[in-house]
Design an enzyme around this catalytic site. Sequence first.
Site, PDB file in Angstrom:
ATOM      1  N   TYR A   1      28.891  12.227 -44.860  1.00 51.94           N
ATOM      2  CA  TYR A   1      28.739  13.641 -44.474  1.00 51.94           C
ATOM      3  C   TYR A   1      27.580  14.204 -45.285  1.00 51.94           C
ATOM      4  CZ  TYR A   1      33.415  13.858 -42.286  1.00 51.94           C
ATOM      5  OH  TYR A   1      34.504  13.679 -41.481  1.00 51.94           O
TER       6      TYR A   1
ATOM      7  N   HIS B   1      38.921   2.354 -43.949  1.00 53.77           N
ATOM      8  CA  HIS B   1      37.978   3.005 -44.863  1.00 53.77           C
ATOM      9  C   HIS B   1      38.744   3.585 -46.048  1.00 53.77           C
ATOM     10  CE1 HIS B   1      34.347   3.714 -42.004  1.00 53.77           C
ATOM     11  NE2 HIS B   1      34.991   2.623 -41.680  1.00 53.77           N
TER      12      HIS B   1
ATOM     13  N   PRO C   1      35.200  20.212 -35.831  1.00 56.20           N
ATOM     14  CA  PRO C   1      35.425  18.770 -36.014  1.00 56.20           C
ATOM     15  C   PRO C   1      35.135  18.203 -37.411  1.00 56.20           C
ATOM     16  CG  PRO C   1      33.439  19.138 -34.722  1.00 56.20           C
ATOM     17  CD  PRO C   1      34.097  20.476 -34.900  1.00 56.20           C
TER      18      PRO C   1
ATOM     19  N   TYR D   1      41.898  15.255 -46.508  1.00 55.22           N
ATOM     20  CA  TYR D   1      41.238  14.426 -45.491  1.00 55.22           C
ATOM     21  C   TYR D   1      42.197  13.361 -44.945  1.00 55.22           C
ATOM     22  CZ  TYR D   1      37.304  12.420 -42.996  1.00 55.22           C
ATOM     23  OH  TYR D   1      36.460  11.989 -41.995  1.00 55.22           O
TER      24      TYR D   1
ATOM     25  N   LYS E   1      40.297  16.503 -37.770  1.00 54.95           N
ATOM     26  CA  LYS E   1      41.739  16.781 -37.677  1.00 54.95           C
ATOM     27  C   LYS E   1      42.279  16.906 -36.242  1.00 54.95           C
ATOM     28  CE  LYS E   1      42.944  16.981 -41.991  1.00 54.95           C
ATOM     29  NZ  LYS E   1      43.052  15.570 -42.336  1.00 54.95           N
TER      30      LYS E   1
HETATM   31  P1  FAD Z   1      42.467  16.505 -24.581  1.00 52.32           P
HETATM   32  O1  FAD Z   1      41.997  15.227 -25.129  1.00 52.32           O
HETATM   33  O2  FAD Z   1      41.461  17.550 -24.275  1.00 52.32           O
HETATM   34  O3  FAD Z   1      43.275  16.176 -23.269  1.00 52.32           O
HETATM   35  C1  FAD Z   1      43.675  17.164 -22.354  1.00 52.32           C
HETATM   36  C2  FAD Z   1      43.703  16.556 -20.976  1.00 52.32           C
HETATM   37  O4  FAD Z   1      44.186  17.519 -20.048  1.00 52.32           O
HETATM   38  C3  FAD Z   1      42.325  16.156 -20.495  1.00 52.32           C
HETATM   39  O5  FAD Z   1      42.333  14.810 -20.067  1.00 52.32           O
HETATM   40  C4  FAD Z   1      42.029  17.111 -19.373  1.00 52.32           C
HETATM   41  O6  FAD Z   1      41.197  16.549 -18.375  1.00 52.32           O
HETATM   42  C5  FAD Z   1      43.412  17.428 -18.869  1.00 52.32           C
HETATM   43  N1  FAD Z   1      43.517  18.698 -18.127  1.00 52.32           N
HETATM   44  C6  FAD Z   1      42.827  19.837 -18.336  1.00 52.32           C
HETATM   45  N2  FAD Z   1      43.194  20.770 -17.443  1.00 52.32           N
HETATM   46  C7  FAD Z   1      44.136  20.210 -16.661  1.00 52.32           C
HETATM   47  C8  FAD Z   1      44.896  20.670 -15.557  1.00 52.32           C
HETATM   48  N3  FAD Z   1      44.747  21.902 -15.077  1.00 52.32           N
HETATM   49  N4  FAD Z   1      45.775  19.837 -14.988  1.00 52.32           N
HETATM   50  C9  FAD Z   1      45.922  18.574 -15.460  1.00 52.32           C
HETATM   51  N5  FAD Z   1      45.222  18.079 -16.500  1.00 52.32           N
HETATM   52  C10 FAD Z   1      44.349  18.881 -17.086  1.00 52.32           C
HETATM   53  N6  FAD Z   1      38.038  15.805 -32.891  1.00 52.32           N
HETATM   54  C11 FAD Z   1      37.739  15.167 -33.994  1.00 52.32           C
HETATM   55  O7  FAD Z   1      38.617  15.031 -34.871  1.00 52.32           O
HETATM   56  N7  FAD Z   1      36.465  14.648 -34.162  1.00 52.32           N
HETATM   57  C12 FAD Z   1      35.493  14.753 -33.175  1.00 52.32           C
HETATM   58  O8  FAD Z   1      34.378  14.275 -33.313  1.00 52.32           O
HETATM   59  C13 FAD Z   1      35.800  15.429 -31.996  1.00 52.32           C
HETATM   60  N8  FAD Z   1      34.873  15.569 -31.015  1.00 52.32           N
HETATM   61  C14 FAD Z   1      35.208  16.281 -29.901  1.00 52.32           C
HETATM   62  C15 FAD Z   1      34.261  16.465 -28.893  1.00 52.32           C
HETATM   63  C16 FAD Z   1      34.561  17.218 -27.754  1.00 52.32           C
HETATM   64  C17 FAD Z   1      33.510  17.421 -26.680  1.00 52.32           C
HETATM   65  C18 FAD Z   1      35.859  17.774 -27.632  1.00 52.32           C
HETATM   66  C19 FAD Z   1      36.197  18.608 -26.412  1.00 52.32           C
HETATM   67  C20 FAD Z   1      36.803  17.561 -28.624  1.00 52.32           C
HETATM   68  C21 FAD Z   1      36.493  16.813 -29.767  1.00 52.32           C
HETATM   69  N9  FAD Z   1      37.421  16.586 -30.803  1.00 52.32           N
HETATM   70  C22 FAD Z   1      37.107  15.940 -31.903  1.00 52.32           C
HETATM   71  C23 FAD Z   1      38.781  17.042 -30.723  1.00 52.32           C
HETATM   72  C24 FAD Z   1      39.716  15.940 -30.260  1.00 52.32           C
HETATM   73  O9  FAD Z   1      39.048  15.078 -29.380  1.00 52.32           O
HETATM   74  C25 FAD Z   1      40.881  16.643 -29.632  1.00 52.32           C
HETATM   75  O10 FAD Z   1      41.546  17.348 -30.668  1.00 52.32           O
HETATM   76  C26 FAD Z   1      41.843  15.728 -28.891  1.00 52.32           C
HETATM   77  O11 FAD Z   1      41.219  15.245 -27.734  1.00 52.32           O
HETATM   78  C27 FAD Z   1      43.106  16.504 -28.516  1.00 52.32           C
HETATM   79  O12 FAD Z   1      43.852  15.778 -27.616  1.00 52.32           O
HETATM   80  P2  FAD Z   1      44.656  16.509 -26.473  1.00 52.32           P
HETATM   81  O13 FAD Z   1      45.380  15.429 -25.745  1.00 52.32           O
HETATM   82  O14 FAD Z   1      45.393  17.648 -27.031  1.00 52.32           O
HETATM   83  O15 FAD Z   1      43.550  17.186 -25.534  1.00 52.32           O
HETATM   84  C1  DHB Z   2      33.924  11.383 -36.407  1.00 54.48           C
HETATM   85  C2  DHB Z   2      34.101  12.650 -35.917  1.00 54.48           C
HETATM   86  C3  DHB Z   2      34.369  13.674 -36.774  1.00 54.48           C
HETATM   87  O1  DHB Z   2      34.556  14.916 -36.299  1.00 54.48           O
HETATM   88  C4  DHB Z   2      34.448  13.468 -38.139  1.00 54.48           C
HETATM   89  O2  DHB Z   2      34.690  14.513 -38.959  1.00 54.48           O
HETATM   90  C5  DHB Z   2      34.268  12.202 -38.632  1.00 54.48           C
HETATM   91  C6  DHB Z   2      34.001  11.148 -37.764  1.00 54.48           C
HETATM   92  C7  DHB Z   2      33.649  10.283 -35.462  1.00 54.48           C
HETATM   93  O3  DHB Z   2      33.490  10.559 -34.279  1.00 54.48           O
HETATM   94  O4  DHB Z   2      33.564   9.123 -35.895  1.00 54.48           O
END
Ligand code: FAD
Ligand code: DHB
Length: 381
Positions: free
Chosen positions: A193, A65, A285, A377, A289
């Site tokens: 958006y 994109h 979100p 962005y 980021k």
């Molecule tokens: P996570 O992906 O949360 O991974 C952490 C892992 O640790 C998980 O698999 C969990 O099960 C595991 N865990 C937890 N506790 C324990 C434990 N005690 N022992 C062992 N394992 C454990 N970001 C965006 O940019 N756009 C979005 O649209 C967006 N939507 C989101 C929607 C939701 C519902 C959530 C929760 C987050 C969203 N985010 C979004 C944020 C983005 O997905 C996260 O920033 C990203 O997943 C971060 O990755 P991570 O590996 O740090 O954490």
């Molecule tokens: C998506 C999620 C976001 O939080 C965003 O700012 C843009 C796109 C997505 O899930 O595609």
Amino acid sequence: MGAGPAGLLLGHLLHLEGIDSTILESRSREYVIERVRAGVLEPGTVATLTAAGVGVRLKREGMHHGGIQMAFGGRRHRVDFEELTGGRSITVYGQNEIVRDLIDAHKAAGRAPFFECRQVRIADFDSAPRIEFEHNGEEYQVACDFIAGCDGSHGICRPSIPAACVRVYAREFPFAWLGILAEAPPSSAELVYALHERGFALFSMRSPSITRLYLQCAPGEDASRWNDCRIWDELTTRLETADGWRPNRGRIVQKNVAGMRSMVVAPMRCGRLFLAGDAAHIVPPAGAKGLNLAVADVRLLAEALAAYYRAGRSHLLDSYSDRCLARVWRAQRFSYWMTSTLHRAPDGSEFDYHRQLAELEYATTSRAAMTSLAENYVGWE
Ligand code: FAD
Ligand code: DHB
């Protein structure tokens, strides 16, 4: 700790450096792969994944994109990232696909995370770190040099740190997102958006046949109270523009509500425990980021651990937190700006709404303002 993008990528980067690690995850493999979350990758994230050898499917299936669209006042306005940032662009590729690619890479290297771990505890991370857990009914103890807390916002690593060792900066937002995945071909080639008088909406996608959409809703709202017809009507109202553009409708295959908050833990380290990704910081979100920050953290952590094992030097471990936090606070600033500009606060006034419209008008017509939006962005080198 944690087999999300941060934990899986860190384990993989360490493996490439010849450093042994064990990944513990509380959920099942299927749950981790199917969890629908982020989708926008900065060029730096794509470069990191590609250099780590997990970019083959991303290159083939990821959607390039060159800009985004901002919709308000019945019109869509394009912000051209490539033109404004000297050729930088974003890639749309689901977070769950990255997780799948990383789990496949671990498997190919003959190493698999321990899924479905129970009773996970960490201890002695000031001196000789230890992790205890149960797996398939057996009790285990792991002795290690370091623990990487990649266990997300509800994990156990951050809460295990004594309160005197870190500060937590946080704020809640008074709204949430209802997110859906629909079997409908995207009706726009780019993300849209939207700020509407009824609130925020976002049009995104996952593939040429799957649309991903979000709607601002109340925090803690029950997704089951939104039937499909109500969701489509609300999305159409908020997104459609005077030129007749609107999202295509289709079968809704997934629906969930996610709350919105900001949080930063500083420093991202306590002794031999290092925090990375959502365990250390949460962004709302709208700036897309969260996932990109998680990847940036573990790239630095892997480099720091490699320098420690290769040359016995701990300087990069010592500067890890400061280097990560500089990027994190930039991302907090931008995510806060996107969130407050594009959402209607429940206690917001008509004055606020019109000020937000003026903000958007400026952000999509002034070259200086568009450049600022574009460079934030697409992310920072
Ligand atoms: P996570 O992906 O949360 O991974 C952490 C892992 O640790 C998980 O698999 C969990 O099960 C595991 N865990 C937890 N506790 C324990 C434990 N005690 N022992 C062992 N394992 C454990 N970001 C965006 O940019 N756009 C979005 O649209 C967006 N939507 C989101 C929607 C939701 C519902 C959530 C929760 C987050 C969203 N985010 C979004 C944020 C983005 O997905 C996260 O920033 C990203 O997943 C971060 O990755 P991570 O590996 O740090 O954490
Ligand atoms: C998506 C999620 C976001 O939080 C965003 O700012 C843009 C796109 C997505 O899930 O595609």
